[in-house]
Design a protein around this motif. Structure first.
Motif, PDB file in Angstrom:
ATOM      1  N   ARG A  30       0.841  -1.204   0.000  1.00 56.52           N
ATOM      2  CA  ARG A  30       0.000   0.000   0.000  1.00 56.52           C
ATOM      3  C   ARG A  30       0.868   1.243   0.000  1.00 56.52           C
ATOM      4  NH1 ARG A  30      -4.697  -2.136   3.999  1.00 56.52           N
ATOM      5  NH2 ARG A  30      -5.716  -3.388   2.405  1.00 56.52           N
ATOM      6  N   SER A  31       0.488   2.164  -0.846  1.00 55.65           N
ATOM      7  CA  SER A  31       1.261   3.380  -1.036  1.00 55.65           C
ATOM      8  C   SER A  31       0.317   4.528  -1.341  1.00 55.65           C
ATOM      9  CB  SER A  31       2.234   3.161  -2.212  1.00 55.65           C
ATOM     10  OG  SER A  31       2.981   4.316  -2.480  1.00 55.65           O
ATOM     11  N   THR A  32       0.878   5.705  -1.437  1.00 56.66           N
ATOM     12  CA  THR A  32       0.145   6.864  -1.926  1.00 56.66           C
ATOM     13  C   THR A  32       0.644   7.160  -3.332  1.00 56.66           C
ATOM     14  OG1 THR A  32       1.781   8.437  -1.119  1.00 56.66           O
ATOM     15  CG2 THR A  32      -0.030   7.837   0.402  1.00 56.66           C
ATOM     16  N   VAL A 167       2.387  -2.705  -6.318  1.00 54.66           N
ATOM     17  CA  VAL A 167       2.018  -1.577  -5.470  1.00 54.66           C
ATOM     18  C   VAL A 167       0.515  -1.340  -5.574  1.00 54.66           C
ATOM     19  CG1 VAL A 167       2.390   0.893  -5.049  1.00 54.66           C
ATOM     20  CG2 VAL A 167       4.293  -0.538  -5.824  1.00 54.66           C
ATOM     21  N   GLU A 168      -0.107  -0.964  -4.447  1.00 56.80           N
ATOM     22  CA  GLU A 168      -1.536  -0.627  -4.408  1.00 56.80           C
ATOM     23  C   GLU A 168      -1.696   0.837  -4.014  1.00 56.80           C
ATOM     24  OE1 GLU A 168      -4.324  -3.366  -2.431  1.00 56.80           O
ATOM     25  OE2 GLU A 168      -5.042  -1.602  -1.337  1.00 56.80           O
ATOM     26  N   VAL A 169      -2.484   1.567  -4.808  1.00 54.59           N
ATOM     27  CA  VAL A 169      -2.720   2.989  -4.560  1.00 54.59           C
ATOM     28  C   VAL A 169      -4.226   3.242  -4.602  1.00 54.59           C
ATOM     29  CG1 VAL A 169      -2.333   5.319  -5.470  1.00 54.59           C
ATOM     30  CG2 VAL A 169      -0.514   3.627  -5.604  1.00 54.59           C
ATOM     31  N   PRO A 170      -4.789   3.989  -3.638  1.00 56.35           N
ATOM     32  CA  PRO A 170      -6.213   4.316  -3.706  1.00 56.35           C
ATOM     33  C   PRO A 170      -6.505   5.220  -4.903  1.00 56.35           C
ATOM     34  CG  PRO A 170      -5.187   5.393  -1.806  1.00 56.35           C
ATOM     35  CD  PRO A 170      -4.141   4.561  -2.458  1.00 56.35           C
ATOM     36  N   ILE A 171      -7.714   5.109  -5.447  1.00 52.60           N
ATOM     37  CA  ILE A 171      -8.095   5.942  -6.593  1.00 52.60           C
ATOM     38  C   ILE A 171      -8.143   7.411  -6.188  1.00 52.60           C
ATOM     39  CG2 ILE A 171      -9.943   6.479  -8.227  1.00 52.60           C
ATOM     40  CD1 ILE A 171     -10.577   3.451  -8.215  1.00 52.60           C
ATOM     41  N   VAL A 172      -8.696   7.672  -5.037  1.00 46.15           N
ATOM     42  CA  VAL A 172      -8.734   9.056  -4.541  1.00 46.15           C
ATOM     43  C   VAL A 172      -7.526   9.228  -3.639  1.00 46.15           C
ATOM     44  CG1 VAL A 172     -10.001  10.747  -3.186  1.00 46.15           C
ATOM     45  CG2 VAL A 172     -11.235   9.216  -4.737  1.00 46.15           C
ATOM     46  N   CYS A 173      -6.617  10.048  -4.093  1.00 46.31           N
ATOM     47  CA  CYS A 173      -5.352  10.264  -3.402  1.00 46.31           C
ATOM     48  C   CYS A 173      -4.902  11.680  -3.761  1.00 46.31           C
ATOM     49  CB  CYS A 173      -4.348   9.196  -3.863  1.00 46.31           C
ATOM     50  SG  CYS A 173      -3.092   8.764  -2.652  1.00 46.31           S
ATOM     51  N   ALA A 174      -3.700  12.019  -3.468  1.00 52.06           N
ATOM     52  CA  ALA A 174      -3.188  13.378  -3.688  1.00 52.06           C
ATOM     53  C   ALA A 174      -2.609  13.526  -5.096  1.00 52.06           C
ATOM     54  CB  ALA A 174      -2.159  13.721  -2.622  1.00 52.06           C
ATOM     55  N   ASP A 175      -3.411  13.253  -6.115  1.00 51.09           N
ATOM     56  CA  ASP A 175      -2.922  13.303  -7.490  1.00 51.09           C
ATOM     57  C   ASP A 175      -2.448  14.694  -7.893  1.00 51.09           C
ATOM     58  OD1 ASP A 175      -4.008  10.697  -9.492  1.00 51.09           O
ATOM     59  OD2 ASP A 175      -4.426  10.738  -7.355  1.00 51.09           O
ATOM     60  N   GLU A 176      -3.128  15.735  -7.421  1.00 56.84           N
ATOM     61  CA  GLU A 176      -2.708  17.095  -7.767  1.00 56.84           C
ATOM     62  C   GLU A 176      -1.309  17.372  -7.223  1.00 56.84           C
ATOM     63  OE1 GLU A 176      -5.573  16.439  -5.989  1.00 56.84           O
ATOM     64  OE2 GLU A 176      -6.930  16.500  -7.721  1.00 56.84           O
TER      65      GLU A 176
END
Length: 189
Positions: A30-32, A167-176
């Motif tokens: 799990r990651s960002t 790696v696993e990243v949530p769809i809603v994350c700090a993309d900006e």
């Protein structure tokens, strides 16, 4: 947290100190999205792929796909430059998410209107993402079957059968913030 690559140039399938039976120390890690970008923005080719990934993720959220996560894998998360003497061509990913609607006809319309998000050849062309989608609104038997398939495929190198992590990243994350990092020139490129 994304562990360091092992001696084979891949993410380990589990963290050796924790062993293969400790869920906290095994893939998918799990990651960002900001950690992912910081880790892999190492060359112009990788930065181009990361920009495509961020655009792909933004378009998923724009059509209402916000509840879920993505598994990121392929040569992109390996040391393909050293192992094969070339940069990665894309990033492999599977999105596991809830549909934005339970109405199947509306959902079919959303998919048809956004084929570049759901057809791998089109997502590769538009976003440099070899992208697949697992609908978490389907029957649990189908979810389990799809998860088994993608985990089996992503947990081994295609050519060598080497066991590896993802790696696993949530769809809603700090993309900006991740995009700003790329704009500022984060990484070693």
């Amino acid at each position: 947290m994304i562990p360091e690559l092992n001696q084979s140039g891949v993410l380990p399938p589990f963290i050796p100190e924790q062993g293969p039976t400790n869920p906290a120390g095994m893939a998918p890690y799990r990651s960002t999205i900001t950690e992912f970008v910081s880790r892999y923005a190492q060359s112009p080719e990788r930065i181009t792929i990361l920009r495509g990934l961020l655009e792909y993720r933004q378009k998923l959220r724009a059509i209402g796909i916000t509840h879920g996560f993505q598994w990121l894998d392929g040569s992109f998360v390996e040391n393909v430059e050293l192992n094969l003497g070339r940069p990665p061509a894309d990033v492999d990913l599977v999105t596991f998410a809830m549909r934005p609607t339970l109405d199947l006809e509306i959902w079919k319309g959303i998919v048809n209107d956004n084929k570049e998000l759901f057809l791998p050849n089109e997502s590769k062309e538009h976003f440099k993402c070899d992208a697949y989608f697992v609908d978490l609104n389907t029957h649990p038997i189908h979810v389990v079957s799809n998860t088994r398939y993608w985990f089996g495929l992503f947990s081994h190198q295609r050519e060598s059968y080497l066991w590896k992590g993802m790696v696993e990243v949530p769809i809603v994350c700090a993309d900006e913030e991740a995009l700003e990092m790329l704009d500022r020139g984060i990484g070693n490129a």
